[in-house]
Design a protein around this motif. Structure first.
Motif, PDB file in Angstrom:
ATOM      1  N   UNK A 109      -7.281  28.582 -13.165  1.00 15.47           N
ATOM      2  CA  UNK A 109      -7.590  28.711 -11.744  1.00 15.47           C
ATOM      3  C   UNK A 109      -8.093  27.396 -11.163  1.00 15.47           C
ATOM      4  N   UNK A 110      -8.311  26.391 -12.010  1.00 10.56           N
ATOM      5  CA  UNK A 110      -8.425  25.006 -11.555  1.00 10.56           C
ATOM      6  C   UNK A 110      -7.280  24.266 -12.206  1.00 10.56           C
ATOM      7  N   UNK A 111      -6.802  23.221 -11.532  1.00 11.79           N
ATOM      8  CA  UNK A 111      -5.679  22.487 -12.114  1.00 11.79           C
ATOM      9  C   UNK A 111      -6.134  21.764 -13.384  1.00 11.79           C
ATOM     10  N   UNK A 147     -14.806  29.048  -5.451  1.00 13.09           N
ATOM     11  CA  UNK A 147     -15.125  28.609  -6.809  1.00 13.09           C
ATOM     12  C   UNK A 147     -14.367  29.481  -7.801  1.00 13.09           C
ATOM     13  N   UNK A 148     -13.756  28.856  -8.788  1.00 15.93           N
ATOM     14  CA  UNK A 148     -12.863  29.608  -9.670  1.00 15.93           C
ATOM     15  C   UNK A 148     -13.631  30.525 -10.617  1.00 15.93           C
ATOM     16  N   UNK A 149     -14.853  30.182 -10.971  1.00 15.91           N
ATOM     17  CA  UNK A 149     -15.640  31.084 -11.830  1.00 15.91           C
ATOM     18  C   UNK A 149     -16.042  32.328 -11.044  1.00 15.91           C
ATOM     19  N   UNK A 187       4.292  14.236  -8.678  1.00 16.25           N
ATOM     20  CA  UNK A 187       3.330  15.016  -9.465  1.00 16.25           C
ATOM     21  C   UNK A 187       2.633  15.926  -8.467  1.00 16.25           C
ATOM     22  N   UNK A 188       2.900  17.224  -8.553  1.00 18.25           N
ATOM     23  CA  UNK A 188       2.345  18.153  -7.577  1.00 18.25           C
ATOM     24  C   UNK A 188       2.233  19.539  -8.199  1.00 18.25           C
ATOM     25  N   UNK A 189       1.486  20.392  -7.531  1.00 17.80           N
ATOM     26  CA  UNK A 189       1.329  21.739  -8.056  1.00 17.80           C
ATOM     27  C   UNK A 189       0.986  22.717  -6.960  1.00 17.80           C
ATOM     28  N   UNK A 190       1.393  23.962  -7.170  1.00 17.14           N
ATOM     29  CA  UNK A 190       1.053  25.028  -6.234  1.00 17.14           C
ATOM     30  C   UNK A 190      -0.250  25.679  -6.675  1.00 17.14           C
ATOM     31  N   UNK A 191      -1.020  26.132  -5.696  1.00 16.11           N
ATOM     32  CA  UNK A 191      -2.165  27.001  -5.983  1.00 16.11           C
ATOM     33  C   UNK A 191      -1.905  28.309  -5.243  1.00 16.11           C
ATOM     34  N   UNK A 192      -1.756  29.389  -5.994  1.00 16.34           N
ATOM     35  CA  UNK A 192      -1.488  30.692  -5.372  1.00 16.34           C
ATOM     36  C   UNK A 192      -2.733  31.184  -4.639  1.00 16.34           C
ATOM     37  N   UNK A 193      -2.544  32.195  -3.780  1.00 10.86           N
ATOM     38  CA  UNK A 193      -3.717  32.668  -3.031  1.00 10.86           C
ATOM     39  C   UNK A 193      -4.728  33.388  -3.933  1.00 10.86           C
ATOM     40  N   UNK A 194      -4.355  33.713  -5.162  1.00  7.79           N
ATOM     41  CA  UNK A 194      -5.347  34.262  -6.091  1.00  7.79           C
ATOM     42  C   UNK A 194      -5.972  33.192  -6.975  1.00  7.79           C
ATOM     43  N   UNK A 195      -5.631  31.920  -6.731  1.00  5.15           N
ATOM     44  CA  UNK A 195      -6.299  30.815  -7.405  1.00  5.15           C
ATOM     45  C   UNK A 195      -5.514  30.166  -8.524  1.00  5.15           C
ATOM     46  N   UNK A 196      -4.516  30.828  -9.091  1.00  7.89           N
ATOM     47  CA  UNK A 196      -3.818  30.257 -10.251  1.00  7.89           C
ATOM     48  C   UNK A 196      -2.972  29.059  -9.854  1.00  7.89           C
ATOM     49  N   UNK A 197      -2.983  28.050 -10.730  1.00 10.82           N
ATOM     50  CA  UNK A 197      -2.431  26.740 -10.409  1.00 10.82           C
ATOM     51  C   UNK A 197      -1.231  26.378 -11.273  1.00 10.82           C
ATOM     52  N   UNK A 198      -0.321  25.649 -10.690  1.00 11.74           N
ATOM     53  CA  UNK A 198       0.740  24.973 -11.427  1.00 11.74           C
ATOM     54  C   UNK A 198       0.511  23.470 -11.324  1.00 11.74           C
ATOM     55  N   UNK A 199       1.126  22.702 -12.218  1.00 10.29           N
ATOM     56  CA  UNK A 199       0.964  21.246 -12.234  1.00 10.29           C
ATOM     57  C   UNK A 199       2.143  20.666 -13.006  1.00 10.29           C
ATOM     58  N   UNK A 200       3.067  20.055 -12.292  1.00  7.66           N
ATOM     59  CA  UNK A 200       4.224  19.477 -12.968  1.00  7.66           C
ATOM     60  C   UNK A 200       4.532  18.102 -12.404  1.00  7.66           C
ATOM     61  N   UNK A 201       5.136  17.264 -13.256  1.00  8.40           N
ATOM     62  CA  UNK A 201       5.573  15.945 -12.811  1.00  8.40           C
ATOM     63  C   UNK A 201       7.042  15.776 -13.147  1.00  8.40           C
ATOM     64  N   UNK A 202       7.764  15.181 -12.221  1.00  7.82           N
ATOM     65  CA  UNK A 202       9.124  14.764 -12.562  1.00  7.82           C
ATOM     66  C   UNK A 202       9.360  13.360 -12.036  1.00  7.82           C
TER      67      UNK A 202
END
Lengths: 465, 465
Positions: free
Chosen positions: B347-349, B45-47, B248-263
């Motif tokens: 930490x959530x997309x 859980x991100x919180x 449309x995809x994104x990485x989630x790092x092992x510490x929870x931080x998210x990316x979200x990009x579309x091309x």
């Protein structure tokens, strides 16, 4: 999806086995990852898939045995769903593909259940592992959440297990396909892993190989230089010259069928003499399992045969002392192989483990509580059509060795001085998927590199690219 | 994990904001896929991750505000766990890393909660999305399962949201890293996709790129030639010459931080004239968003600015008719962009979507119910430190066009004859991740290919390898 008659025939046999009352088969819903709309990839319940073949969330199958009626209940799609999810077929059309004519909303299902309950009719359901379905059944059947799994139907569970245990030819073909995708995952890693790489770089190749066939993973991939840790989910270490890389992974096809294989490869391309020596014992263990596999033998006997091979090899090498039968009876060999020889496989990687090992793996008999044997998931007599894994391993687990030495556990059979020469050895395992045939057995899938020379030959590709 | 002081400071601010009572922060447990022991990859859980940083299943944090005490509760490991999972640190050691001295078992937690309840003290918790935690809270707080989310603490929710909404420099650095892994996922696809490939072969490359950095996916990857379906999870089609591929995809790092990009990329390597024309309108929309981004503006204003750009472009091209402001007020343009311009990210997309869009995206105000605007997840005023996506899109959804034409929806603004020339066009979207700064804004990550010439240049690599 198989053809309509397959599902109708399966349900016919189920009706016959259960007899009376009402059968409720719960499909899975989406599983929230970090909030309600961000879900893990949908995984349908395998029993639902077996009887209905519909890979869609939030469905429930009902077989009313007393009134000879069959239904599927769920929420249908709207135009809004089309905008977000594309053209979708209505539940009614999906249901027809598996031979069900009657569909309804969840409110229709709860009304039907209430009526059956008020008539004092038996509502058969199996053990629930998804918490949402525990909540659902708790509401619909007026049970406490802790009571849901206390009131399961043994008749239904045995009926389902007895049907699903015996794989038909069309199922075996799908298992074979899953095994071959799994094989591609292993070959991809063998042709890629090199010293200096991170474990997750190899796991990335494995993931790509599965996805190339539109398959997912039947379980979380184990890809580790620390094979002595049995369920190691860490992928963050760097592979070093001289390491063993243990890869345990499997494909899950989009129709649910699973593969599950393990291979152990030398990171440097060639096994060291010490590694090769233990690996050759592992192959002796493997081959001693194959030598006795056939219908009629219990898998526990096969497991114990392999344990005797392990113990004999350890005595030969001076790591154990004493009589082989006494060693195996004591469980001392389990220091080197704390897990069981295998498990059933099908549309779950541990097939039907949700029903409990006692019913699936032991046909109702009690399992041993001895260290090692207590982790043997499959002990029952093998029958023609049973699919399962064979996966002996040899591990040197420093924490366990230290504990047994300190506690004096099975000390009379263990030469700790010799064992401690292997404290940095790690662990190795080889695993294949099998089917029991009229003639004996068949290993599923195309030939996997297994012996030292076969593995080293494939590994050469990693160093020539 | 950040350093200890970071977590202690976050909890200090939380204590200050909530004041009195007892705060219960539920971590996630494992999530069963097909039986209890076969779980999806664990997602904390991100919180819980924000306040404690511990990425381990089955933990609960308690802040006793009245007695000024902090605890973490959970089940500790045994030697058996070491055999299966490797050397593990005890909960006590993990807790110390985030500045918590007191740990206990679940039975200690339930005793503490019972005592607090009997004293009539307020137990603050937020909305629960994992069904196991709904069951847990139902038992521990003596509530019906449906009552658990009816009794959440608004004070706690606002306190958490207000803290997490504003990203610190160390968080922005992690978001930047997540965005750059996400960028690598997109570049991998752009350099690989070719006519004749299956969508899942491209998705396989994307999966490999994420895993190479030991990252997972922040959500299920959309990789489709049918970009007009907004949340298309199908990967089974074959890419054809002339198609647009929407990723449309994104990485989630092992510490929870998210990316979200579309091309959106042309499968053949170059956009057709018709595709290029609509893509240039998409870029106008994108740039019109950037032109107004700054602290103080509401994201709803930014969204409506982009909608006006869309409407003007559609009028220029003869697909719409009428006054731009009237079009946007009517919502007619939403036929081409039914979704919102973006959402918070962290930490959530969709950052903190588990607390509900009303609190996170609208600071408590009601959201519009108009088609299009009702899907805008973020409408509130932007502040320095807010992180969010900008993701305009243009889609031609045959089912929606047919329905609006049949129903006469917004007919006065729509030229259906012209629109129908685009029925096989598909859909396109471009998405980037942003942070509001003192000076205005910054797009996170290294430069992504965005304009036609940039995309076509990267695409050339797919055809030269």
């Amino acid at each position: 999806m198989f053809k309509r008659d397959t599902y109708m025939e399966r349900r016919r046999k189920l009706r016959e086995a259960v007899g009376e009352g009402l059968i409720l088969i719960c499909g899975n819903d989406e599983s929230p990852m970090s909030y309600a709309d961000n879900c893990y990839p949908f995984t349908q319940d395998s029993t639902f898939l077996y009887f209905y073949g519909i890979d869609r969330a939030g469905l429930f199958g009902v077989i009313d045995l007393d009134n000879n009626k069959e239904y599927i209940f769920g929420t249908d799609f709207t135009i809004d769903d089309t905008v977000w999810m594309g053209p979708l077929s209505f539940l009614r059309e999906e249901a027809k593909k598996c031979g069900i004519e009657e569909t309804g909303e969840i409110s229709d299902l709860t009304a039907l259940l209430s009526e059956a309950k008020s008539q004092g009719r038996r509502i058969h359901y199996t053990s629930q592992y998804r918490h949402l379905n525990i909540i659902n059944l708790s509401k619909w059947l007026n049970l406490g959440v802790d009571e849901v799994n206390e009131n399961i139907s043994e008749e239904l569970t045995y009926a389902v297990v007895n049907l699903r245990n015996v794989k038909t030819q069309e199922e075996i073909a799908e298992l074979e396909r899953a095994t071959n995708v799994t094989r591609e995952m292993h070959l991809a890693a063998m042709k890629y892993a090199k010293p200096g790489m991170k474990e997750h770089e190899v796991a990335a190749k494995v993931a790509e190989a599965a996805k190339k066939f539109n398959a997912t993973h039947s379980f979380f991939t184990i890809c580790t230089r620390n094979g002595q840790t049995l369920h190691n989910h860490n992928h963050s270490n760097t592979l070093q010259e001289g390491d063993l890389l243990l890869l345990d992974c499997g494909a899950r096809l989009d129709n649910g069928y699973c593969g599950d294989m393990t291979s152990t490869m030398p990171v440097s391309g060639k096994f060291t003499e010490k590694q090769g020596d233990i690996y050759s014992l592992l192959m002796e263990m493997y081959d001693s399992a194959e030598a006795v596999l056939k219908a009629g033998i219990t898998f526990k006997e096969v497991h114990l045969k392999v344990c005797r091979t392990l113990a004999a090899g350890m005595v030969d090498r001076g790591l154990m002392v004493g009589d082989i039968d006494e060693i195996v009876a004591s469980g001392a060999h389990a220091l080197f192989m704390p897990h069981g020889l295998g498990h059933m496989i099908g549309m779950d990687v541990h097939d039907m483990e949700n029903f409990g090992e006692k019913i699936v793996g032991y046909n109702g008999e009690e399992k041993s509580t001895q260290f090692g044997l207590k982790s043997l998931r499959l002990g029952r007599e093998l029958e023609v059509g049973f699919a399962f894994t064979v996966e002996p391993g040899i591990y040197f687990i420093p924490e366990l060795i230290a504990k047994w030495k300190k506690d004096g556990t099975n000390a009379e059979f263990l030469n700790f001085d010799r064992i401690e020469e292997y404290l940095d050895f790690g662990g190795m395992r080889h695993e294949g998927d099998y089917i029991i045939t009229e003639d004996g057995y068949r290993r599923l899938g195309d030939r996997m590199p297994k012996y030292i020379d076969e593995i080293e030959e494939v590994r050469r590709e990693a160093f020539t690219n």
